[in-house]
Design a protein around this motif. Structure first.
Motif, mmCIF file in Angstrom:
data_model
loop_
_atom_site.group_PDB
_atom_site.id
_atom_site.type_symbol
_atom_site.label_atom_id
_atom_site.label_comp_id
_atom_site.label_asym_id
_atom_site.label_seq_id
_atom_site.Cartn_x
_atom_site.Cartn_y
_atom_site.Cartn_z
ATOM 1 N N THR A 136 0.800 -1.232 0.000
ATOM 2 C CA THR A 136 0.000 0.000 0.000
ATOM 3 C C THR A 136 0.825 1.270 0.000
ATOM 4 O OG1 THR A 136 -0.173 -0.045 2.414
ATOM 5 C CG2 THR A 136 -1.920 -1.131 1.175
ATOM 6 N N GLY A 137 2.143 1.187 0.258
ATOM 7 C CA GLY A 137 2.992 2.372 0.257
ATOM 8 C C GLY A 137 3.258 2.925 1.637
ATOM 9 N N ALA A 138 3.954 4.073 1.660
ATOM 10 C CA ALA A 138 4.372 4.723 2.904
ATOM 11 C C ALA A 138 3.666 6.065 3.042
ATOM 12 C CB ALA A 138 5.882 4.924 2.907
ATOM 13 N N TYR A 139 3.348 6.418 4.289
ATOM 14 C CA TYR A 139 2.561 7.625 4.546
ATOM 15 C C TYR A 139 3.030 8.336 5.812
ATOM 16 C CZ TYR A 139 -0.772 5.496 1.277
ATOM 17 O OH TYR A 139 -1.359 4.933 0.186
ATOM 18 N N LYS A 140 2.666 9.627 5.879
ATOM 19 C CA LYS A 140 2.889 10.419 7.087
ATOM 20 C C LYS A 140 1.593 11.147 7.424
ATOM 21 C CE LYS A 140 5.542 14.328 8.951
ATOM 22 N NZ LYS A 140 6.590 15.351 8.637
ATOM 23 N N LEU A 141 1.190 11.060 8.699
ATOM 24 C CA LEU A 141 -0.025 11.718 9.165
ATOM 25 C C LEU A 141 0.327 12.593 10.355
ATOM 26 C CD1 LEU A 141 -3.148 11.990 9.062
ATOM 27 C CD2 LEU A 141 -3.251 10.054 10.646
ATOM 28 N N ALA A 159 -3.615 11.119 5.263
ATOM 29 C CA ALA A 159 -2.154 11.103 5.340
ATOM 30 C C ALA A 159 -1.532 11.539 4.014
ATOM 31 C CB ALA A 159 -1.670 9.698 5.705
ATOM 32 N N MET A 160 -0.257 11.914 4.081
ATOM 33 C CA MET A 160 0.513 12.298 2.899
ATOM 34 C C MET A 160 1.350 11.111 2.437
ATOM 35 S SD MET A 160 1.817 16.028 4.222
ATOM 36 C CE MET A 160 2.352 15.369 5.818
ATOM 37 N N ARG A 161 1.317 10.826 1.146
ATOM 38 C CA ARG A 161 2.086 9.717 0.595
ATOM 39 C C ARG A 161 3.570 10.094 0.556
ATOM 40 N NH1 ARG A 161 0.483 5.296 -2.876
ATOM 41 N NH2 ARG A 161 2.300 3.919 -2.962
ATOM 42 N N LEU A 162 4.420 9.162 0.958
ATOM 43 C CA LEU A 162 5.863 9.381 0.925
ATOM 44 C C LEU A 162 6.458 8.728 -0.315
ATOM 45 C CD1 LEU A 162 6.781 8.649 4.665
ATOM 46 C CD2 LEU A 162 6.130 10.823 3.614
ATOM 47 N N PRO A 163 7.500 9.344 -0.899
ATOM 48 C CA PRO A 163 8.175 10.555 -0.424
ATOM 49 C C PRO A 163 7.377 11.811 -0.756
ATOM 50 C CG PRO A 163 9.169 9.818 -2.473
ATOM 51 C CD PRO A 163 8.150 8.775 -2.097
ATOM 52 N N LEU A 164 7.573 12.843 0.055
ATOM 53 C CA LEU A 164 6.972 14.134 -0.208
ATOM 54 C C LEU A 164 7.812 14.859 -1.255
ATOM 55 C CD1 LEU A 164 6.409 15.189 3.517
ATOM 56 C CD2 LEU A 164 4.775 14.045 2.011
ATOM 57 N N THR A 165 7.226 15.788 -1.953
ATOM 58 C CA THR A 165 7.991 16.571 -2.929
ATOM 59 C C THR A 165 8.612 17.755 -2.193
ATOM 60 O OG1 THR A 165 5.979 17.759 -3.488
ATOM 61 C CG2 THR A 165 6.570 15.896 -4.888
ATOM 62 N N MET A 166 9.816 17.573 -1.726
ATOM 63 C CA MET A 166 10.502 18.609 -0.951
ATOM 64 C C MET A 166 11.870 18.844 -1.592
ATOM 65 S SD MET A 166 9.446 17.296 2.879
ATOM 66 C CE MET A 166 10.012 18.783 3.690
ATOM 67 N N GLY A 167 11.884 19.583 -2.681
ATOM 68 C CA GLY A 167 13.133 19.790 -3.408
ATOM 69 C C GLY A 167 14.145 20.586 -2.599
ATOM 70 N N HIS A 168 15.408 20.243 -2.752
ATOM 71 C CA HIS A 168 16.479 20.993 -2.104
ATOM 72 C C HIS A 168 17.738 20.897 -2.952
ATOM 73 C CE1 HIS A 168 16.430 16.879 -0.194
ATOM 74 N NE2 HIS A 168 17.626 16.888 -0.759
ATOM 75 N N GLN A 169 18.626 21.823 -2.733
ATOM 76 C CA GLN A 169 19.859 21.866 -3.496
ATOM 77 C C GLN A 169 20.955 21.075 -2.789
ATOM 78 O OE1 GLN A 169 20.706 26.036 -4.056
ATOM 79 N NE2 GLN A 169 19.503 26.137 -5.944
ATOM 80 N N GLY A 170 21.870 20.540 -3.594
ATOM 81 C CA GLY A 170 22.991 19.833 -3.024
ATOM 82 C C GLY A 170 22.590 18.530 -2.372
ATOM 83 N N HIS A 235 13.015 1.017 8.401
ATOM 84 C CA HIS A 235 13.413 0.314 7.187
ATOM 85 C C HIS A 235 12.182 -0.048 6.353
ATOM 86 C CE1 HIS A 235 16.386 -2.899 5.419
ATOM 87 N NE2 HIS A 235 15.817 -2.161 4.491
ATOM 88 N N ALA A 236 11.129 -0.531 6.998
ATOM 89 C CA ALA A 236 9.894 -0.866 6.279
ATOM 90 C C ALA A 236 9.303 0.365 5.613
ATOM 91 C CB ALA A 236 8.882 -1.489 7.238
ATOM 92 N N ILE A 237 9.315 1.491 6.324
ATOM 93 C CA ILE A 237 8.777 2.739 5.776
ATOM 94 C C ILE A 237 9.646 3.227 4.619
ATOM 95 C CG2 ILE A 237 8.326 5.173 6.319
ATOM 96 C CD1 ILE A 237 7.676 4.115 9.233
ATOM 97 N N ALA A 238 10.959 3.151 4.795
ATOM 98 C CA ALA A 238 11.875 3.577 3.731
ATOM 99 C C ALA A 238 11.684 2.732 2.473
ATOM 100 C CB ALA A 238 13.319 3.487 4.226
ATOM 101 N N ARG A 239 11.580 1.414 2.632
ATOM 102 C CA ARG A 239 11.403 0.527 1.477
ATOM 103 C C ARG A 239 10.128 0.855 0.715
ATOM 104 N NH1 ARG A 239 10.352 -4.548 2.255
ATOM 105 N NH2 ARG A 239 11.367 -5.356 0.391
ATOM 106 N N ALA A 240 9.050 1.117 1.450
ATOM 107 C CA ALA A 240 7.774 1.425 0.803
ATOM 108 C C ALA A 240 7.785 2.801 0.145
ATOM 109 C CB ALA A 240 6.636 1.342 1.816
#
Length: 271
Positions: A136-141, A159-170, A235-240
């Motif tokens: 089902t994927g990874a989420y943050k609430l 909840a928000m589906r991970l990964p979030l779109t949080m662009g950054h430089q470098g 690890h489970a959250i990262a994999r999803a």
């Protein structure tokens, strides 16, 4: 891929309820943390024990065996027969709990054949919930507490589906607030020599892996000891979320339920 989503709700409810038990102690001005020392000299408080008892009682209803940091030691001959089991850290970041900086979590993982297939991380002070299941994927609430008891479909919806779109430089590197090592410093300097700007974020407990899953950080090098229960839920959250935790070869994922429960040094990053 086997679907373990039916177990996600009980894991979420258990984590949130354990978080409330921890907060009852954390916010009690008269509470005595009764800090003890375990065999490895790490601290143990009444909050660790309270969270463990609550999680153990709730998750025992699933009939999967349970391995918890605060539970009794289980011989490898017995554990080796386990195909699927719960792996818990009832209070990850006890040092942060004692310091009262808020950076502690409740960690629940479901392991199947050495692989984390479901993970829940709850941050009691912030009322933040990270959860994932492989199908089902990874989420943050945000704003999840024990007073609210939404159904699993409503939890996912809000909840928000991970990964979030949080662009950054470098390159953004997340490292331990309490366990910075010379090897970690050398690794970060090596990244700087590649020519891109490097930003360092310090964080505690399993929140470091959550930052990788979110996309807020690009890499988490851990060149210091951790235990399987420290990393399994993250690890489970990262994999999803499309990330992985590798050995230093950056090819071999961490495995769980080893005879020795100490993790090797590792690097967490997007696949």
């Amino acid at each position: 891929m086997t679907d373990y989503s039916n177990y996600l709700y009980i894991a979420i409810r258990s984590a949130v309820d354990a978080g409330q038990a921890i907060m009852d102690i954390y916010t009690d001005p008269d509470a005595d943390f009764e800090v003890e020392r375990k065999a490895d000299n790490s601290p143990l408080t009444i909050a660790d024990r309270a969270a463990h008892q609550l999680l153990f009682s709730a998750l025992s209803l699933t009939n999967f065996p349970i391995l918890s940091e605060e539970g009794k030691e289980i011989p490898y001959k017995q554990r080796a027969k386990w195909k699927t089991f719960w792996l818990l850290d009832p209070l990850d970041g006890t040092k942060e709990f004692i310091k009262k900086n808020g950076e502690f979590t409740v960690n629940i993982a479901l392991i199947h054949k050495g692989v984390p297939v479901l993970g829940v991380i709850y941050v009691p002070v912030r009322k933040e919930l990270y959860f994932a299941e492989g199908t089902t994927g990874a989420y943050k609430l945000t704003e999840m507490d024990s007073a609210s008891q939404p159904a699993i479909n409503d939890i996912r919806k809000n909840a928000m589906r991970l990964p979030l779109t949080m662009g950054h430089q470098g390159i953004v590197v997340v490292a331990s607030r309490s366990h910075q090592t010379e090897e970690t410093t050398t690794f970060i300097e090596g990244l700087r020599k590649q020519g891109q700007p490097v930003t360092l974020i310090s964080s505690s407990s399993s929140l470091k892996i959550c930052l990788i899953a979110e996309g807020s950080a690009d890499i988490y090098p851990r060149f210091a000891p951790t235990m399987e229960w420290d990393t399994a839920a993250g690890h489970a959250i990262a994999r999803a979320a499309g990330c992985e935790i590798y050995h230093l070869d950056e090819k071999t994922p961490l495995r769980y339920n080893k005879e020795n429960l100490v993790n090797p040094w590792f690097i967490a990053k997007p696949v």
